[in-house]
Design a protein around this motif. Structure first.
Motif, mmCIF file in Angstrom:
data_model
loop_
_atom_site.group_PDB
_atom_site.id
_atom_site.type_symbol
_atom_site.label_atom_id
_atom_site.label_comp_id
_atom_site.label_asym_id
_atom_site.label_seq_id
_atom_site.Cartn_x
_atom_site.Cartn_y
_atom_site.Cartn_z
ATOM 1 N N PRO A 18 0.824 -1.225 0.000
ATOM 2 C CA PRO A 18 0.000 0.000 0.000
ATOM 3 C C PRO A 18 0.850 1.265 0.000
ATOM 4 O O PRO A 18 0.491 2.265 -0.638
ATOM 5 C CB PRO A 18 -0.807 -0.124 1.303
ATOM 6 C CG PRO A 18 -0.834 -1.587 1.600
ATOM 7 C CD PRO A 18 0.477 -2.113 1.130
ATOM 8 N N LEU A 19 1.987 1.228 0.685
ATOM 9 C CA LEU A 19 2.877 2.384 0.723
ATOM 10 C C LEU A 19 3.412 2.702 -0.666
ATOM 11 O O LEU A 19 3.444 3.880 -1.084
ATOM 12 C CB LEU A 19 4.034 2.093 1.688
ATOM 13 C CG LEU A 19 5.161 3.132 1.754
ATOM 14 C CD1 LEU A 19 4.638 4.448 2.303
ATOM 15 C CD2 LEU A 19 6.305 2.598 2.619
ATOM 16 N N ILE A 20 3.814 1.681 -1.400
ATOM 17 C CA ILE A 20 4.348 1.893 -2.747
ATOM 18 C C ILE A 20 3.261 2.428 -3.672
ATOM 19 O O ILE A 20 3.488 3.375 -4.437
ATOM 20 C CB ILE A 20 4.940 0.578 -3.285
ATOM 21 C CG1 ILE A 20 6.204 0.223 -2.494
ATOM 22 C CG2 ILE A 20 5.250 0.686 -4.779
ATOM 23 C CD1 ILE A 20 6.736 -1.163 -2.783
ATOM 24 N N LEU A 21 2.064 1.858 -3.600
ATOM 25 C CA LEU A 21 0.966 2.334 -4.439
ATOM 26 C C LEU A 21 0.599 3.777 -4.103
ATOM 27 O O LEU A 21 0.292 4.573 -4.996
ATOM 28 C CB LEU A 21 -0.253 1.429 -4.267
ATOM 29 C CG LEU A 21 -0.132 0.011 -4.841
ATOM 30 C CD1 LEU A 21 -1.356 -0.808 -4.471
ATOM 31 C CD2 LEU A 21 0.050 0.055 -6.346
ATOM 32 N N ASP A 22 0.640 4.118 -2.831
ATOM 33 C CA ASP A 22 0.298 5.472 -2.402
ATOM 34 C C ASP A 22 1.356 6.486 -2.820
ATOM 35 O O ASP A 22 1.102 7.684 -2.834
ATOM 36 C CB ASP A 22 0.120 5.507 -0.877
ATOM 37 C CG ASP A 22 -0.602 6.757 -0.411
ATOM 38 O OD1 ASP A 22 -1.525 7.220 -1.122
ATOM 39 O OD2 ASP A 22 -0.234 7.293 0.652
ATOM 40 N N SER A 23 2.539 5.985 -3.160
ATOM 41 C CA SER A 23 3.630 6.883 -3.561
ATOM 42 C C SER A 23 3.561 7.248 -5.031
ATOM 43 O O SER A 23 4.343 8.080 -5.498
ATOM 44 C CB SER A 23 4.984 6.212 -3.278
ATOM 45 O OG SER A 23 5.155 5.952 -1.901
ATOM 46 N N CYS A 24 2.653 6.621 -5.757
ATOM 47 C CA CYS A 24 2.584 6.828 -7.205
ATOM 48 C C CYS A 24 1.804 8.095 -7.521
ATOM 49 O O CYS A 24 0.577 8.105 -7.548
ATOM 50 C CB CYS A 24 1.933 5.626 -7.881
ATOM 51 S SG CYS A 24 2.020 5.695 -9.674
ATOM 52 N N SER A 25 2.527 9.174 -7.707
ATOM 53 C CA SER A 25 1.896 10.447 -8.053
ATOM 54 C C SER A 25 2.882 11.269 -8.861
ATOM 55 O O SER A 25 4.087 11.021 -8.835
ATOM 56 C CB SER A 25 1.491 11.219 -6.793
ATOM 57 O OG SER A 25 2.626 11.479 -5.979
ATOM 58 N N ILE A 26 2.370 12.239 -9.587
ATOM 59 C CA ILE A 26 3.246 13.115 -10.368
ATOM 60 C C ILE A 26 4.070 13.947 -9.398
ATOM 61 O O ILE A 26 3.548 14.617 -8.518
ATOM 62 C CB ILE A 26 2.424 14.023 -11.296
ATOM 63 C CG1 ILE A 26 1.652 13.180 -12.320
ATOM 64 C CG2 ILE A 26 3.327 15.021 -12.004
ATOM 65 C CD1 ILE A 26 0.728 13.980 -13.204
ATOM 66 N N ASP A 27 5.364 13.882 -9.563
ATOM 67 C CA ASP A 27 6.262 14.564 -8.627
ATOM 68 C C ASP A 27 7.494 15.018 -9.389
ATOM 69 O O ASP A 27 8.319 14.205 -9.801
ATOM 70 C CB ASP A 27 6.651 13.595 -7.498
ATOM 71 C CG ASP A 27 7.450 14.273 -6.393
ATOM 72 O OD1 ASP A 27 7.858 15.433 -6.597
ATOM 73 O OD2 ASP A 27 7.668 13.641 -5.361
ATOM 74 N N ASP A 28 7.621 16.333 -9.597
ATOM 75 C CA ASP A 28 8.747 16.863 -10.360
ATOM 76 C C ASP A 28 10.091 16.546 -9.716
ATOM 77 O O ASP A 28 11.114 16.503 -10.397
ATOM 78 C CB ASP A 28 8.612 18.384 -10.517
ATOM 79 C CG ASP A 28 7.464 18.760 -11.430
ATOM 80 O OD1 ASP A 28 7.036 17.883 -12.215
ATOM 81 O OD2 ASP A 28 6.991 19.910 -11.358
ATOM 82 N N SER A 29 10.084 16.333 -8.405
ATOM 83 C CA SER A 29 11.350 16.055 -7.719
ATOM 84 C C SER A 29 11.707 14.571 -7.753
ATOM 85 O O SER A 29 12.763 14.180 -7.259
ATOM 86 C CB SER A 29 11.291 16.539 -6.265
ATOM 87 O OG SER A 29 10.297 15.836 -5.546
ATOM 88 N N ASN A 30 10.835 13.751 -8.342
ATOM 89 C CA ASN A 30 11.096 12.316 -8.459
ATOM 90 C C ASN A 30 10.776 11.845 -9.871
ATOM 91 O O ASN A 30 9.724 11.240 -10.123
ATOM 92 C CB ASN A 30 10.274 11.526 -7.433
ATOM 93 C CG ASN A 30 10.903 11.533 -6.064
ATOM 94 O OD1 ASN A 30 11.835 10.783 -5.788
ATOM 95 N ND2 ASN A 30 10.419 12.410 -5.205
ATOM 96 N N PRO A 31 11.683 12.132 -10.808
ATOM 97 C CA PRO A 31 11.448 11.712 -12.194
ATOM 98 C C PRO A 31 11.258 10.199 -12.292
ATOM 99 O O PRO A 31 11.887 9.432 -11.563
ATOM 100 C CB PRO A 31 12.738 12.151 -12.906
ATOM 101 C CG PRO A 31 13.347 13.202 -12.022
ATOM 102 C CD PRO A 31 12.959 12.838 -10.627
ATOM 103 N N PHE A 32 10.359 9.792 -13.180
ATOM 104 C CA PHE A 32 10.094 8.371 -13.460
ATOM 105 C C PHE A 32 9.550 7.622 -12.242
ATOM 106 O O PHE A 32 9.670 6.402 -12.161
ATOM 107 C CB PHE A 32 11.357 7.666 -13.971
ATOM 108 C CG PHE A 32 12.024 8.365 -15.124
ATOM 109 C CD1 PHE A 32 11.415 8.390 -16.374
ATOM 110 C CD2 PHE A 32 13.235 9.008 -14.959
ATOM 111 C CE1 PHE A 32 12.016 9.034 -17.439
ATOM 112 C CE2 PHE A 32 13.843 9.661 -16.017
ATOM 113 C CZ PHE A 32 13.233 9.685 -17.263
#
Length: 411
Positions: free
Chosen positions: A335-349
Motif C-alpha cells: 500500500p505504501l508503494i501504491l500510495d507513492s505513485c503520483s506526479i512529482d517533479d522532484s522524483n522523475p520516473f
C-alpha cells in the motif's frame, strides 16, 4: 614501509634551492631518461630531494615552478614500464613526495605526482597505502579538484577499487564530500561500458557489504534534510549517494543475490520510504511532492529522485525473490508503494519505478496479487491509477484477479 629520507640540507638555518643554470638542460635530461639505458644512475634520490626542496620553498617563480614540474616528469619517465626503477623511485619518494605534491595548488604538479604514484603502485605497495591513508585521501581530493586529470581517476579505478581493505579504511576516515566522490566513481565503474570481470566481482561484493551496512546503519540521517537549517547536511547527502550505489549494484546480476539477502536492508528501505512519505505529506520540505522548496540558493534538488530510488531498490530486491516479495507484504509495503505513485517533479520516473516494483512484487506471487485486487475492490487502490500503471482487476466468480493490460507503459 621505507624509512623517511632526511630533509634537504639547510644553509645558515635557511633552506635554499640549488641554482638552476639552464632549465632546458633539465628538460633534456628528462627526455634522456625516457630511454632504458640512461636510467638508474643514482640520480633518483637527488631528484626527490630537489622536489621536496621546491615544495618546502613554496616556489612561485615560474622558472622554479617549471623545474619542479620537470623534476616530477623526470621521475615519471624513469619509472615508466620499468619495475627496477619503480622500486627505487618508491623507496626514495614514498611517502614524503606524495604527501608534499598531491595537494599542491599547481594542477600540473598534482598530475605529474599522480602519474608517478599510478606507475609505481602494485599489490604490495597498496598495503603500504593502508598505513598512509592520507596519501590515498589526497588522491580522492585531487580527483575532486581536477576531474579532468586522468591520473587520479586511474589510481582510484585501477588500484583503489581493487582493494576492499583500502576502500573500507579510507571511507571511515574521509570527509562526507570525499565519500561522495568515491561513491560516484564506484557507480561509474559499475555502469561503465566494460562489465565487471570475474576478478572484479568478489571485490565489488566486498564493496557491497560496506555500502549496504553503512546505509542500514545511517540511512535515517536523510531525515535531517526536512529541516531548512540542515538542508545542506553533508552526511545526509553522502547517504543519498549510498542509495544510488545500491540501486546500481542491485541492477547487476552478479551483485544482486548478495544484496537480496543482506540483513536488514529491505526492512530499512521500506521503513525509510514510509518515513519520508509521511514527512513529505505532513510538512513542506525537500521530500514534499513537486519539490516545494524553491528559495534562491537553497538545495531543493538534493533529494531529487530519492523516493524513486527507494522504490527502485525495493523492486530490485524483490526481483524473482519470493521471500522478499512476502516480506514487503508483511511490512505493509505494498500500500505504501501504491500510495507513492503520483506526479512529482522532484522524483522523475516515479510512476515507472512503482510499476516496476509492483510487477516484481506480484510475479508468481498470488498472495500479493490478491492483496492489490482486494485493495482496488475496497477503494484503497485507485482503479484508474492501476490502469495507468498497466494493471486491472477482473472478477472471476468469487475471485479477484490482478492482470496486466496491453497498454502497459514502458519501463
Amino acid at each position: 614501509m621505507a624509512a623517511p629520507r632526511p630533509p634537504p640540507a639547510r644553509l645558515s638555518g635557511v633552506m635554499v634551492p640549488a641554482p638552476i643554470q639552464d632549465l632546458e638542460a633539465l628538460r633534456a635530461l628528462t627526455a634522456l631518461f625516457k630511454e632504458q639505458r640512461n636510467r638508474n644512475l643514482d640520480t633518483i634520490g637527488v631528484a626527490v630531494d630537489l622536489i621536496l626542496l621546491f615544495r618546502e620553498l613554496r616556489v612561485e617563480q615560474e622558472s622554479l615552478l617549471t623545474a619542479f614540474r620537470c623534476g616530477l616528469q623526470f621521475l615519471g619517465n624513469v619509472a615508466s614500464r620499468n619495475e627496477d626503477s619503480q622500486s627505487i623511485v618508491w623507496v626514495h619518494a614514498f611517502p614524503e613526495l606524495f604527501l608534499s605534491c598531491l595537494n599542491h595548488p599547481d594542477k600540473k604538479i598534482v598530475a605529474y605526482s599522480s602519474m608517478i604514484l599510478f606507475t609505481s603502485l602494485n599489490s604490495e605497495r597498496m598495503k603500504e597505502l593502508e598505513e598512509n591513508l592520507n596519501i590515498a585521501i589526497d588522491v580522492i581530493e585531487a580527483h575532486q579538484k581536477h576531474p579532468e586529470s586522468e591520473w587520479p581517476f586511474l589510481i582510484i579505478t585501477d588500484h583503489f577499487l581493487k582493494s576492499p581493505e583500502l576502500v573500507k579504511a579510507m571511507y571511515a576516515k574521509m570527509s562526507n564530500q570525499e565519500r561522495v566522490t568515491l561513491l560516484d566513481l564506484i557507480i561509474a565503474k559499475i555502469v561503465g561500458d566494460e562489465p565487471l570481470t570475474k576478478d572484479d566481482v568478489p571485490v565489488f561484493l566486498s564493496h557491497a557489504e560496506l555500502i549496504a551496512s553503512t546505509f542500514v546503519d545511517q540511512c535515517k540521517v536523510v531525515l535531517r534534510l526536512t529541516s531548512e537549517q540542515q538542508a545542506d547536511d553533508e552526511e545526509a547527502l553522502a547517504t543519498i549517494r549510498l542509495l544510488d550505489v545500491l540501486c546500481e549494484m542491485t541492477a547487476n546480476t552478479d551483485l544482486l543475490g548478495y544484496l537480496q539477502v543482506f540483513p536488514g536492508l529491505l526492512e530499512r528501505v521500506i521503513d525509510l520510504l514510509r518515513l519520508i512519505h509521511v514527512a513529505g505529506r505532513d510538512t513542506t520540505n525537500v521530500f514534499s511532492t513537486c519539490g516545494c522548496i524553491k528559495a534562491e540558493g537553497d538545495v531543493s534538488n538534493v533529494a531529487e529522485g530519492f523516493k524513486s530510488h527507494l522504490i527502485r531498490l525495493i523492486g530490485n530486491l524483490c526481483y524473482k525473490n519470493k521471500d522478499n516479495q512476502d516480506k514487503v507484504n508483511e511490512l505493509d509495503g505494498i500500500p505504501l508503494i501504491l500510495d507513492s505513485c503520483s506526479i512529482d517533479d522532484s522524483n522523475p520516473f516515479l510512476t515507472q519505478w512503482v510499476v516496476y516494483a509492483v510487477r516484481n512484487l506480484t510475479e508468481d506471487n498470488s498472495q500479493n496479487q490478491d492483496l492489490i485486487a482486494k485493495m482496488e475492490e475496497q477503494g484503497l487502490a485507485d482503479a484508474s491509477l492501476l490502469k495507468k500503471m498497466g494493471f486491472e482487476v477482473e472478477k472471476r466468480g468469487d475471485k479477484l484477479i490482478l492482470k496486466s493490460t496491453n497498454d502497459t507503459p514502458p519501463l
